[in-house]
Enzyme design. Structure first.
Site, PDB file in Angstrom:
ATOM      1  N   ASP A  43     -13.179  -7.889  28.122  1.00 16.04           N
ATOM      2  CA  ASP A  43     -13.709  -8.040  26.763  1.00 16.04           C
ATOM      3  C   ASP A  43     -14.246  -6.713  26.257  1.00 16.04           C
ATOM      4  O   ASP A  43     -15.265  -6.219  26.746  1.00 16.04           O
ATOM      5  CB  ASP A  43     -14.836  -9.086  26.776  1.00 16.04           C
ATOM      6  CG  ASP A  43     -15.354  -9.373  25.375  1.00 16.04           C
ATOM      7  OD1 ASP A  43     -14.893 -10.348  24.756  1.00 16.04           O
ATOM      8  OD2 ASP A  43     -16.236  -8.621  24.884  1.00 16.04           O
ATOM      9  N   TYR A  48     -17.264  -0.682  20.538  1.00 11.76           N
ATOM     10  CA  TYR A  48     -17.817  -0.218  21.817  1.00 11.76           C
ATOM     11  C   TYR A  48     -17.374   1.217  22.131  1.00 11.76           C
ATOM     12  O   TYR A  48     -17.928   1.846  23.036  1.00 11.76           O
ATOM     13  CB  TYR A  48     -17.404  -1.125  22.987  1.00 11.76           C
ATOM     14  CG  TYR A  48     -17.850  -2.570  22.881  1.00 11.76           C
ATOM     15  CD1 TYR A  48     -18.763  -2.984  21.920  1.00 11.76           C
ATOM     16  CD2 TYR A  48     -17.361  -3.531  23.760  1.00 11.76           C
ATOM     17  CE1 TYR A  48     -19.153  -4.314  21.825  1.00 11.76           C
ATOM     18  CE2 TYR A  48     -17.753  -4.859  23.677  1.00 11.76           C
ATOM     19  CZ  TYR A  48     -18.646  -5.241  22.700  1.00 11.76           C
ATOM     20  OH  TYR A  48     -19.034  -6.560  22.622  1.00 11.76           O
ATOM     21  N   LYS A  73     -12.154  -6.570  19.435  1.00 17.42           N
ATOM     22  CA  LYS A  73     -12.818  -7.140  18.247  1.00 17.42           C
ATOM     23  C   LYS A  73     -12.698  -6.209  17.049  1.00 17.42           C
ATOM     24  O   LYS A  73     -12.752  -4.984  17.181  1.00 17.42           O
ATOM     25  CB  LYS A  73     -14.306  -7.398  18.536  1.00 17.42           C
ATOM     26  CG  LYS A  73     -14.552  -8.178  19.809  1.00 17.42           C
ATOM     27  CD  LYS A  73     -15.995  -8.564  20.017  1.00 17.42           C
ATOM     28  CE  LYS A  73     -16.222  -9.074  21.433  1.00 17.42           C
ATOM     29  NZ  LYS A  73     -16.440  -8.003  22.434  1.00 17.42           N
ATOM     30  N   HIS A 107     -15.795  -9.487  14.766  1.00 16.38           N
ATOM     31  CA  HIS A 107     -17.013  -9.192  15.521  1.00 16.38           C
ATOM     32  C   HIS A 107     -18.286  -9.721  14.847  1.00 16.38           C
ATOM     33  O   HIS A 107     -19.254 -10.098  15.510  1.00 16.38           O
ATOM     34  CB  HIS A 107     -17.116  -7.675  15.717  1.00 16.38           C
ATOM     35  CG  HIS A 107     -17.913  -7.246  16.903  1.00 16.38           C
ATOM     36  ND1 HIS A 107     -17.624  -6.115  17.614  1.00 16.38           N
ATOM     37  CD2 HIS A 107     -19.000  -7.774  17.501  1.00 16.38           C
ATOM     38  CE1 HIS A 107     -18.496  -5.973  18.603  1.00 16.38           C
ATOM     39  NE2 HIS A 107     -19.345  -6.966  18.549  1.00 16.38           N
TER      40      HIS A 107
HETATM   41  P1  NAP Z   1     -25.254  -9.257  30.187  1.00 11.26           P
HETATM   42  O1  NAP Z   1     -23.928  -9.489  30.813  1.00 11.26           O
HETATM   43  O2  NAP Z   1     -26.118 -10.399  29.795  1.00 11.26           O
HETATM   44  O3  NAP Z   1     -26.153  -8.339  31.113  1.00 11.26           O
HETATM   45  C1  NAP Z   1     -25.727  -7.104  31.607  1.00 11.26           C
HETATM   46  C2  NAP Z   1     -26.866  -6.518  32.447  1.00 11.26           C
HETATM   47  O4  NAP Z   1     -27.051  -7.279  33.638  1.00 11.26           O
HETATM   48  C3  NAP Z   1     -26.606  -5.094  32.873  1.00 11.26           C
HETATM   49  O5  NAP Z   1     -27.829  -4.404  32.773  1.00 11.26           O
HETATM   50  C4  NAP Z   1     -26.202  -5.226  34.348  1.00 11.26           C
HETATM   51  O6  NAP Z   1     -26.592  -4.078  35.060  1.00 11.26           O
HETATM   52  C5  NAP Z   1     -27.001  -6.431  34.779  1.00 11.26           C
HETATM   53  N1  NAP Z   1     -26.363  -7.205  35.865  1.00 11.26           N
HETATM   54  C6  NAP Z   1     -25.090  -7.654  35.898  1.00 11.26           C
HETATM   55  N2  NAP Z   1     -24.884  -8.415  36.992  1.00 11.26           N
HETATM   56  C7  NAP Z   1     -26.044  -8.448  37.679  1.00 11.26           C
HETATM   57  C8  NAP Z   1     -26.453  -9.070  38.882  1.00 11.26           C
HETATM   58  N3  NAP Z   1     -25.617  -9.845  39.590  1.00 11.26           N
HETATM   59  N4  NAP Z   1     -27.741  -8.893  39.296  1.00 11.26           N
HETATM   60  C9  NAP Z   1     -28.596  -8.122  38.575  1.00 11.26           C
HETATM   61  N5  NAP Z   1     -28.265  -7.487  37.415  1.00 11.26           N
HETATM   62  C10 NAP Z   1     -26.998  -7.671  36.967  1.00 11.26           C
HETATM   63  O7  NAP Z   1     -25.119  -8.317  28.872  1.00 11.26           O
HETATM   64  P2  NAP Z   1     -24.034  -7.898  27.812  1.00 11.26           P
HETATM   65  O8  NAP Z   1     -23.227  -6.780  28.355  1.00 11.26           O
HETATM   66  O9  NAP Z   1     -24.754  -7.688  26.549  1.00 11.26           O
HETATM   67  O10 NAP Z   1     -23.084  -9.164  27.616  1.00 11.26           O
HETATM   68  C11 NAP Z   1     -21.874  -9.369  28.322  1.00 11.26           C
HETATM   69  C12 NAP Z   1     -20.662  -9.023  27.462  1.00 11.26           C
HETATM   70  O11 NAP Z   1     -20.651  -9.797  26.255  1.00 11.26           O
HETATM   71  C13 NAP Z   1     -20.643  -7.584  26.913  1.00 11.26           C
HETATM   72  O12 NAP Z   1     -20.311  -6.634  27.885  1.00 11.26           O
HETATM   73  C14 NAP Z   1     -19.646  -7.697  25.796  1.00 11.26           C
HETATM   74  O13 NAP Z   1     -18.334  -7.680  26.294  1.00 11.26           O
HETATM   75  C15 NAP Z   1     -20.020  -9.050  25.211  1.00 11.26           C
HETATM   76  N6  NAP Z   1     -20.972  -8.934  24.062  1.00 11.26           N
HETATM   77  C16 NAP Z   1     -20.545  -9.320  22.828  1.00 11.26           C
HETATM   78  C17 NAP Z   1     -21.397  -9.252  21.732  1.00 11.26           C
HETATM   79  C18 NAP Z   1     -20.887  -9.694  20.394  1.00 11.26           C
HETATM   80  O14 NAP Z   1     -21.551  -9.427  19.370  1.00 11.26           O
HETATM   81  N7  NAP Z   1     -19.763 -10.357  20.318  1.00 11.26           N
HETATM   82  C19 NAP Z   1     -22.709  -8.771  21.869  1.00 11.26           C
HETATM   83  C20 NAP Z   1     -23.128  -8.385  23.139  1.00 11.26           C
HETATM   84  C21 NAP Z   1     -22.264  -8.471  24.223  1.00 11.26           C
HETATM   85  P3  NAP Z   1     -25.518  -3.216  35.916  1.00 11.26           P
HETATM   86  O15 NAP Z   1     -24.427  -2.830  34.955  1.00 11.26           O
HETATM   87  O16 NAP Z   1     -26.335  -2.034  36.354  1.00 11.26           O
HETATM   88  O17 NAP Z   1     -25.058  -4.093  37.024  1.00 11.26           O
END
Ligand code: NAP
Length: 283
Positions: A43, A48, A73, A107
């Site tokens: 994704d 990004y 997106k 998006h």
């Molecule tokens: P998330 O997946 O909720 O959290 C990521 C964080 O968690 C990072 O700091 C990562 O650190 C940590 N982490 C991951 N696995 C872990 C584990 N097993 N134990 C401890 N810490 C852990 O955040 P997100 O990236 O915002 O959301 C996920 C995806 O959703 C994004 O990458 C993106 O593709 C999508 N997204 C979309 C939108 C939208 O508007 N459509 C907005 C936000 C995000 P490390 O990297 O250091 O492991």
């Protein structure tokens, strides 16, 4: 890999890998590690700034295209939205080095949404995007889009985690055949999610981490989830969530954590509408 069936019969993995906030110079390695760990849903987004790196990792991995599910997106476009949307998709495809994406998401629910959507419908008919959907749509805007267009969104990707569970949105999406996808499944670690006593306590009973409990909880709610990590160890941990099941009682315990409010921002807040709606992403 467990899949969900979208409203146009396409199969989408229920667990994938998100690359938001991974700097472009670290993205190729992160995606290579994720593919090696077994992830097949990737994704990304024009906004990004790392589509080229995602594309390089895809090509270096040599995995047959049919086994991958690639999402990118569309950022908010200036008028004329239909022409600009088409150009934006072509730019994303060029950066990714692909002739189609599996899912193209709008998006943000801003700008000339209907002009953007009609261009996305055309791209879907041409096969440039096997499925089209939206992100960050609240129920009112989602229903309006569904009712006033030929193709209904296959997916709505919205903030969803234990502290903001979106149960009303979920039921409404199900009613309209729109697949619920979670972003920020870990709430990016807010509210001490990774050491939260309820989540860690449930994890202990299954010899799993709080993170694994959260992913399992999303999967058992039939929500597609795309955890982000730059650590191969955490990528592997996040992928290892198909050998246990949360009980009804544990699901209910997690349901009790819902605050019903975003931990980030509300997409209906006029200040955010102005800030994000005016932001432009260079093609
Ligand atoms: P998330 O997946 O909720 O959290 C990521 C964080 O968690 C990072 O700091 C990562 O650190 C940590 N982490 C991951 N696995 C872990 C584990 N097993 N134990 C401890 N810490 C852990 O955040 P997100 O990236 O915002 O959301 C996920 C995806 O959703 C994004 O990458 C993106 O593709 C999508 N997204 C979309 C939108 C939208 O508007 N459509 C907005 C936000 C995000 P490390 O990297 O250091 O492991």
């Amino acid at each position: 890999m467990q899949t969900v069936t979208l409203n146009n019969r396409i199969q989408m993995p229920i667990l994938g890998f998100g690359v938001y906030q991974i700097p472009p110079d670290r993205t190729e390695q992160a995606v290579a590690d994720a593919l090696a760990a077994g992830y097949r849903l990737l994704d990304t987004a024009a906004a990004y700034g790392n589509e080229e790196a995602v594309g390089r990792a895809i090509h270096a991995a040599g995995i047959p295209r049919g086994e991958l599910f690639v999402t990118t997106k569309l950022w908010v476009q200036d008028a004329p939205a239909q022409d600009n949307t088409r150009r934006a998709l072509e730019t994303s495809l060029t950066k990714l080095g692909l002739d189609h994406v599996d899912l193209y998401l709008m998006h943000q629910p801003y700008g000339d949404v209907y002009g953007q959507w009609r261009a996305m419908e055309a791209a879907n008919r041409e096969g440039l995007a096997k499925a089209i959907g939206v992100a960050n749509f609240y129920p009112d805007r989602l229903v309006d889009l569904v009712l006033n267009n030929e193709i209904a969104p296959a997916v709505n990707q919205i903030e969803t985690h234990p502290f903001f569970q979106r149960t009303t949105d979920h039921d409404l999406m199900r009613e309209h055949g729109v697949q619920h996808q979670s972003w920020g499944g870990f709430a990016e670690g807010r509210n001490d999610l990774f050491t939260h006593p309820v989540l860690s306590g449930i994890g202990k009973a299954h010899d799993k981490s709080a993170a694994q409990v959260v992913l399992r909880w999303l999967i058992q709610r039939d929500i597609v989830t795309i955890p982000k990590s730059v650590s191969p160890e955490r990528m592997a941990q996040n992928f290892d969530v198909f050998d246990f099941e949360l009980t009804d009682e544990q699901m209910a315990q997690i349901a009790g954590l819902d605050t019903g409010a975003s931990l980030f921002f509300d997409h209906r807040d006029p200040e955010m509408v102005a800030r994000l709606g005016k932001h432009r992403v260079d093609g």
